[in-house]
Every structure is written in structure tokens, then in C-alpha cells.
Design a protein around this motif. Sequence first.
Motif, mmCIF file in Angstrom:
data_model
loop_
_atom_site.group_PDB
_atom_site.id
_atom_site.type_symbol
_atom_site.label_atom_id
_atom_site.label_comp_id
_atom_site.label_asym_id
_atom_site.label_seq_id
_atom_site.Cartn_x
_atom_site.Cartn_y
_atom_site.Cartn_z
ATOM 1 N N LYS A 58 -9.081 -3.912 33.933
ATOM 2 C CA LYS A 58 -7.935 -4.113 33.060
ATOM 3 C C LYS A 58 -8.084 -3.285 31.801
ATOM 4 N N LEU A 59 -6.953 -2.982 31.214
ATOM 5 C CA LEU A 59 -6.903 -2.284 29.945
ATOM 6 C C LEU A 59 -6.413 -3.288 28.916
ATOM 7 N N GLN A 60 -7.179 -3.422 27.832
ATOM 8 C CA GLN A 60 -6.841 -4.365 26.779
ATOM 9 C C GLN A 60 -6.242 -3.623 25.600
ATOM 10 N N GLY A 61 -5.153 -4.155 25.084
ATOM 11 C CA GLY A 61 -4.551 -3.635 23.867
ATOM 12 C C GLY A 61 -4.454 -4.749 22.850
ATOM 13 N N ASN A 62 -4.912 -4.476 21.625
ATOM 14 C CA ASN A 62 -4.827 -5.469 20.558
ATOM 15 C C ASN A 62 -3.731 -5.079 19.584
ATOM 16 N N LYS A 63 -2.934 -6.064 19.193
ATOM 17 C CA LYS A 63 -1.936 -5.825 18.165
ATOM 18 C C LYS A 63 -2.644 -5.902 16.803
ATOM 19 N N PRO A 64 -2.313 -5.003 15.900
ATOM 20 C CA PRO A 64 -2.998 -5.011 14.607
ATOM 21 C C PRO A 64 -2.646 -6.255 13.781
ATOM 22 N N VAL A 65 -3.601 -6.679 12.963
ATOM 23 C CA VAL A 65 -3.387 -7.864 12.129
ATOM 24 C C VAL A 65 -2.668 -7.526 10.825
ATOM 25 N N SER A 66 -2.631 -6.255 10.464
ATOM 26 C CA SER A 66 -2.011 -5.848 9.202
ATOM 27 C C SER A 66 -1.557 -4.397 9.302
ATOM 28 N N GLU A 67 -0.810 -3.955 8.313
ATOM 29 C CA GLU A 67 -0.393 -2.554 8.266
ATOM 30 C C GLU A 67 -1.604 -1.646 8.095
ATOM 31 N N GLU A 68 -2.565 -2.076 7.322
ATOM 32 C CA GLU A 68 -3.792 -1.296 7.133
ATOM 33 C C GLU A 68 -4.535 -1.127 8.464
ATOM 34 N N ALA A 69 -4.635 -2.208 9.220
ATOM 35 C CA ALA A 69 -5.294 -2.146 10.524
ATOM 36 C C ALA A 69 -4.489 -1.266 11.485
ATOM 37 N N ARG A 70 -3.168 -1.322 11.404
ATOM 38 C CA ARG A 70 -2.325 -0.481 12.254
ATOM 39 C C ARG A 70 -2.566 0.995 11.956
ATOM 40 N N GLN A 71 -2.596 1.347 10.677
ATOM 41 C CA GLN A 71 -2.814 2.736 10.294
ATOM 42 C C GLN A 71 -4.197 3.225 10.739
ATOM 43 N N ALA A 72 -5.197 2.384 10.574
ATOM 44 C CA ALA A 72 -6.556 2.752 11.005
ATOM 45 C C ALA A 72 -6.611 2.938 12.518
ATOM 46 N N GLY A 73 -5.958 2.054 13.261
ATOM 47 C CA GLY A 73 -5.926 2.172 14.714
ATOM 48 C C GLY A 73 -5.206 3.433 15.166
#
Length: 191
Positions: free
Chosen positions: A141-156
Motif C-alpha cells: 500500500k501507499l500511504q499519504g498523510n494530510k498535513p496538520v498545518s500550512e507550514e507542514a504542507r509547504q515543507a511536504g
Amino acid sequence: MAIDQLDGTSTSRGTLRLAWARKGRFPEEQDALVIIEESGQPVIRAKYFGGRPSARIPPWIEAGVARDDEGFLRELVAILAQLLPPGGRLMVVYGDDETERGLKRGFPPVVTPLGAALYAAGCTWLKDWYYPEGWSEGELKLQGNKPVSEEARQAGLASLCQEVRRWLAGEREDDELVRRARQRASALFGE
């Protein structure tokens, strides 16, 4: 539970209906089979875990979805991802498909059909469970995590983009699998 929200959802192939849903092993867990109402075709088999804040376990979904068409795959992954809050995890089964072939050749997960679907659904951290730990986690399986914040989204996003750039710079093959992965990379990152 959130999995019940799938019932009645419209898709390009018809209306989703819960064929069945039942309690899982834990109070926060539910298993379900989702079909297309008009055809009776099964399109999602899912295990939903509502999370356990006291143990800092976020909500997650593990699902097998119809993978016969990349557009419909994206549609189903997006529908499942909508059930999860920021920080939620979505794990989707793959195998004997373009995603598996790309991952086995070292492609970044995000340029495979399933990885691109997870990315389009808002996941900015991806992990390939090609070797389930302890052999009891089930299928590939391929796991995708939704970011917890905008900062985490940008880093991802930055990390995914860097991974794709490294791969593009080093990939020397030019077969159909590579061309399709390059097209996804271009569509997702302008690379």
C-alpha cells in the motif's frame, strides 16, 4: 461514523452506496464495502479508524479502490481523503499495476498513478509500504498523510518537489512507464 458519508456520493460512474458496513476490531473502527448503485460494481473496500486522541492516534483509512482508470482512481482517493481531518492518513492498496511497476523501478511515489492521486487529494507526505512490518499489515500500500498545518504542507511540498527533481535528473530510461511518470511530474510540479 465518517465512512457512512460515502453513501450517496456522486461519481463519474454513478452513485456510491454502502453494500455493507460493520464494526471493526476496535470501537473507533469500521469496515465497509462500497459499490456503484447503478451497476453493483464494488469500487471501495475500506477500513476506517476514527482516531484515538488520548493515544495521539489520528484518524486513518486503509482502502482498496478500483484502479482500472487513473481518472476514476483520483476521484475515489479524493472522496476518501475528504473523510479525514488535517493529520489524517490514507493508505491505498496497490499491486500488479503501473504504481507497483514504477515503485519497483525507484520512481518517487508521487509520480505513480496512486501517488499522484494521493497528492491531488491533499496528501503531502507519502510512504510506500512495500514490505509490511511484521507481515501482518496486509497488502502492498501507499500511504499519504494530510498535513496538520500550512507550514507542514509547504515543507511536504518542498520535499516532494526535491525528490522529483532528483529523480528526473538521474532517470535515463525513456520507455512508456517513464514517459507517463514524467508527464505526471510536469502536471504536478511543472518539472
